[in-house]
Design a protein around this motif. Structure first.
Motif, PDB file in Angstrom:
ATOM      1  N   GLN A 167      64.913  68.917  17.435  1.00  0.00           N
ATOM      2  CA  GLN A 167      65.762  69.693  16.345  1.00  0.00           C
ATOM      3  C   GLN A 167      65.900  70.942  16.639  1.00  0.00           C
ATOM      4  O   GLN A 167      64.927  71.648  16.811  1.00  0.00           O
ATOM      5  CB  GLN A 167      65.274  69.185  15.021  1.00  0.00           C
ATOM      6  CG  GLN A 167      65.264  67.845  14.628  1.00  0.00           C
ATOM      7  CD  GLN A 167      64.890  67.411  13.169  1.00  0.00           C
ATOM      8  OE1 GLN A 167      65.611  68.258  12.355  1.00  0.00           O
ATOM      9  NE2 GLN A 167      64.070  66.731  12.976  1.00  0.00           N
ATOM     10  N   VAL A 168      67.079  71.597  16.419  1.00  0.00           N
ATOM     11  CA  VAL A 168      67.297  73.050  16.713  1.00  0.00           C
ATOM     12  C   VAL A 168      67.413  73.675  15.294  1.00  0.00           C
ATOM     13  O   VAL A 168      68.107  73.233  14.496  1.00  0.00           O
ATOM     14  CB  VAL A 168      68.795  73.058  17.490  1.00  0.00           C
ATOM     15  CG1 VAL A 168      69.020  74.805  17.498  1.00  0.00           C
ATOM     16  CG2 VAL A 168      68.518  72.720  18.997  1.00  0.00           C
ATOM     17  N   ILE A 169      66.642  74.859  15.167  1.00  0.00           N
ATOM     18  CA  ILE A 169      66.509  75.719  13.904  1.00  0.00           C
ATOM     19  C   ILE A 169      67.269  76.993  14.384  1.00  0.00           C
ATOM     20  O   ILE A 169      66.667  77.648  14.878  1.00  0.00           O
ATOM     21  CB  ILE A 169      65.017  75.813  13.392  1.00  0.00           C
ATOM     22  CG1 ILE A 169      64.612  74.333  13.191  1.00  0.00           C
ATOM     23  CG2 ILE A 169      65.087  76.495  11.853  1.00  0.00           C
ATOM     24  CD1 ILE A 169      63.125  74.522  12.871  1.00  0.00           C
ATOM     25  N   ALA A 302      73.592  73.959  15.118  1.00  0.00           N
ATOM     26  CA  ALA A 302      72.215  73.618  14.762  1.00  0.00           C
ATOM     27  C   ALA A 302      71.876  72.532  13.973  1.00  0.00           C
ATOM     28  O   ALA A 302      72.727  72.106  12.968  1.00  0.00           O
ATOM     29  CB  ALA A 302      71.563  75.021  14.441  1.00  0.00           C
ATOM     30  N   ASP A 303      70.648  71.948  14.002  1.00  0.00           N
ATOM     31  CA  ASP A 303      70.382  71.083  12.862  1.00  0.00           C
ATOM     32  C   ASP A 303      69.930  71.316  11.437  1.00  0.00           C
ATOM     33  O   ASP A 303      70.170  71.192  10.466  1.00  0.00           O
ATOM     34  CB  ASP A 303      69.040  70.075  13.377  1.00  0.00           C
ATOM     35  CG  ASP A 303      69.515  69.267  14.545  1.00  0.00           C
ATOM     36  OD1 ASP A 303      70.126  68.322  14.552  1.00  0.00           O
ATOM     37  OD2 ASP A 303      68.991  69.910  15.822  1.00  0.00           O
ATOM     38  N   HIS A 304      69.417  72.740  11.662  1.00  0.00           N
ATOM     39  CA  HIS A 304      69.025  73.364  10.376  1.00  0.00           C
ATOM     40  C   HIS A 304      69.225  74.933  10.554  1.00  0.00           C
ATOM     41  O   HIS A 304      69.111  75.419  11.840  1.00  0.00           O
ATOM     42  CB  HIS A 304      67.525  73.460  10.305  1.00  0.00           C
ATOM     43  CG  HIS A 304      66.780  72.175  10.280  1.00  0.00           C
ATOM     44  ND1 HIS A 304      66.722  71.296   9.169  1.00  0.00           N
ATOM     45  CD2 HIS A 304      66.243  71.363  11.302  1.00  0.00           C
ATOM     46  CE1 HIS A 304      66.209  70.080   9.413  1.00  0.00           C
ATOM     47  NE2 HIS A 304      65.947  70.053  10.827  1.00  0.00           N
ATOM     48  N   VAL A 305      69.617  75.846   9.712  1.00  0.00           N
ATOM     49  CA  VAL A 305      70.039  77.035   9.796  1.00  0.00           C
ATOM     50  C   VAL A 305      69.258  77.797   8.623  1.00  0.00           C
ATOM     51  O   VAL A 305      69.032  77.327   7.324  1.00  0.00           O
ATOM     52  CB  VAL A 305      71.599  77.288   9.322  1.00  0.00           C
ATOM     53  CG1 VAL A 305      71.921  79.017   9.463  1.00  0.00           C
ATOM     54  CG2 VAL A 305      72.317  76.384  10.485  1.00  0.00           C
ATOM     55  N   VAL A 306      68.677  78.916   9.069  1.00  0.00           N
ATOM     56  CA  VAL A 306      67.630  79.703   7.974  1.00  0.00           C
ATOM     57  C   VAL A 306      68.288  81.163   8.082  1.00  0.00           C
ATOM     58  O   VAL A 306      68.674  81.794   9.207  1.00  0.00           O
ATOM     59  CB  VAL A 306      66.248  79.880   8.791  1.00  0.00           C
ATOM     60  CG1 VAL A 306      65.648  80.720   7.655  1.00  0.00           C
ATOM     61  CG2 VAL A 306      65.590  78.722   8.821  1.00  0.00           C
TER      62      VAL A 306
END
Length: 433
Positions: A167-169, A302-306
């Protein structure tokens, strides 16, 4: 009977959750689909609409999807004079016997290697078994959801012997100096410590990246070499280019030099991240504050973005633009995670946390107070916040963010609790009885 030349036999994917995966809800967990041609023939307009929405998802970005009405009859008529694609999706409103008869007719006009997903309107175990026996890849009962369509297609092109894709953050700052790199590095450190699972920090700020400095590392090779020749990157080369920071944390360091300009290609970034995803469970991508074609692709893919922001007007505007862009481009993914950083700078007018979240329609999940002494000490020593002061509020904030991103519930420790001895005796008493 449908011949194996017409359909490839694959183990059916597990059913997706019944809820619709929309923005703000749990997204489908599926690998990106390769460059394949997919043609759908639907009977119901709602089903066609769902497939069309799934086709716009980032996981199907490489696939070419067309949707037509008419069901099996339209498909049979179409393929009498045309080659069949990699995957056909067929919807039927019929019962078991006529449905199977229609699929037999379709098999007569299918090319070898074509795969099929059938969407039916009856929940019939006997039908399911007969479809599997005939070699149909998947049977989905209507009404279908976007998540079901994505996962069903991805499952066909996923090697069952490989592990789950990493998983890419993507960590992106709402403005320069917001502290996105610091949040990225400390959160990756917290994930590695909590999960005891391999994490790679990919520093995409090639000329000015600080990941090497923050971990007191000065590797001779890193992500710049991988991006220069992405076609050469494999598991062996990846292991050589990574710099080990701890038992579970590795660094894909940026060159941090100005001897040449760095013009990244979106395809190179995608290739490098795909290789890392196949070898590491978690990838924390430090995205510099810019909006080029490659940076946009990394963030949107991306799987998650912060998003890291500071409580000021420029951050508010930019964060809102980012959230709006992500909402449109990633309708089937969860919303980005908002981190409000450097809160409480002495004598600086600030937008209140509550008002900041209300203005962009996204509640800050983590608020990090300004602490010049703690963060300055960590930066100068090449350490993470948890290494300098593991009981500080900032260290706790990074652990909270790590738990949010990985889906772990916060585990409260009893070791330092005054009730720990009493709870221990209670457990022993219960066990003895």
């Amino acid at each position: 009977m449908i011949s194996d030349a017409a359909y490839s036999l694959n183990a059916p994917a597990e059913s997706a959750p019944d809820h619709e995966a929309e923005f703000g809800r749990e997204p489908p967990r599926a690998r990106p689909v390769p460059r394949v041609n997919i043609q759908a023939f639907c009977e119901d307009q709602d089903t066609a609409s769902v497939i069309q929405r799934a086709a716009e998802d980032r996981r199907l970005a490489k696939a070419h999807v067309t949707v037509q009405m008419g069901g099996v009859q339209a498909a049979v008529a179409f393929y009498k004079n045309a080659a069949t694609p990699n995957l056909i999706m067929i919807e039927s409103l019929l019962d078991r016997v006529p449905l199977l008869a229609d699929l037999d007719r379709l098999a007569e006009v299918c090319d070898p290697g074509t795969k099929v997903i059938t969407i039916g309107h009856i929940n019939d175990v006997m039908l399911y078994r007969e479809l599997v026996r005939r070699g149909v890849s998947e049977y989905v009962v209507a009404p279908v959801t976007v998540g079901q369509i994505i996962e069903s297609i991805a499952a066909i092109y996923t090697d069952p012997e490989t592990g789950p894709v990493g998983q890419v953050i993507a960590f992106v700052g709402a403005k320069g100096g917001a502290g996105s790199s610091t949040v990225c590095h400390n959160t990756a450190f917290a994930i590695a410590s909590a999960l005891k699972s391999d994490v790679v920090i990919a520093d995409f700020d090639l000329p000015f990246g600080t990941a090497g400095l923050d971990f007191n590392q000065d590797p001779l090779q890193g992500i710049g070499d991988a991006l220069a020749t992405p076609e050469r990157l494999d598991e062996v080369l990846l292991d050589r280019l990574l710099s080990r920071c701890s038992d579970y944390l590795s660094l894909f360091a940026a060159p941090g030099t100005l001897d040449r300009p760095y013009d990244l290609q979106p395809e190179a970034c995608e290739t490098v991240l795909d290789v890392v995803r196949e070898n590491v469970p978690w990838i924390a991508v430090d995205v510099p504050h810019l909006w080029t074609a490659w940076a946009k692709q990394v963030v949107l893919g991306a799987d998650h973005v912060v998003i890291t922001a500071t409580p000021d007007l420029a951050s508010l505007r930019n964060a809102k633009n980012l959230v709006d862009q992500l909402k449109v481009a990633r309708p089937n993914d969860r919303p980005p995670t908002l981190v409000l950083n450097q809160v409480g700078v002495p004598k600086r007018p600030e937008i209140p946390v509550k008002d900041f979240g209300a203005a962009i329609g996204l509640e800050p999940k983590v608020v990090i107070d300004f602490d010049a002494q703690l963060f300055g000490t960590a930066a100068n020593n090449g350490q993470m916040i948890e290494e300098v002061s593991d009981k500080s509020e900032a260290a706790e904030a990074f652990r909270t963010l790590a738990n949010l991103l990985t889906g772990r519930s916060e585990q409260k420790s009893e070791r330092n609790s005054l009730l720990a001895p009493i709870l221990s005796r209670l457990r022993l008493t219960k066990a003895s009885t």
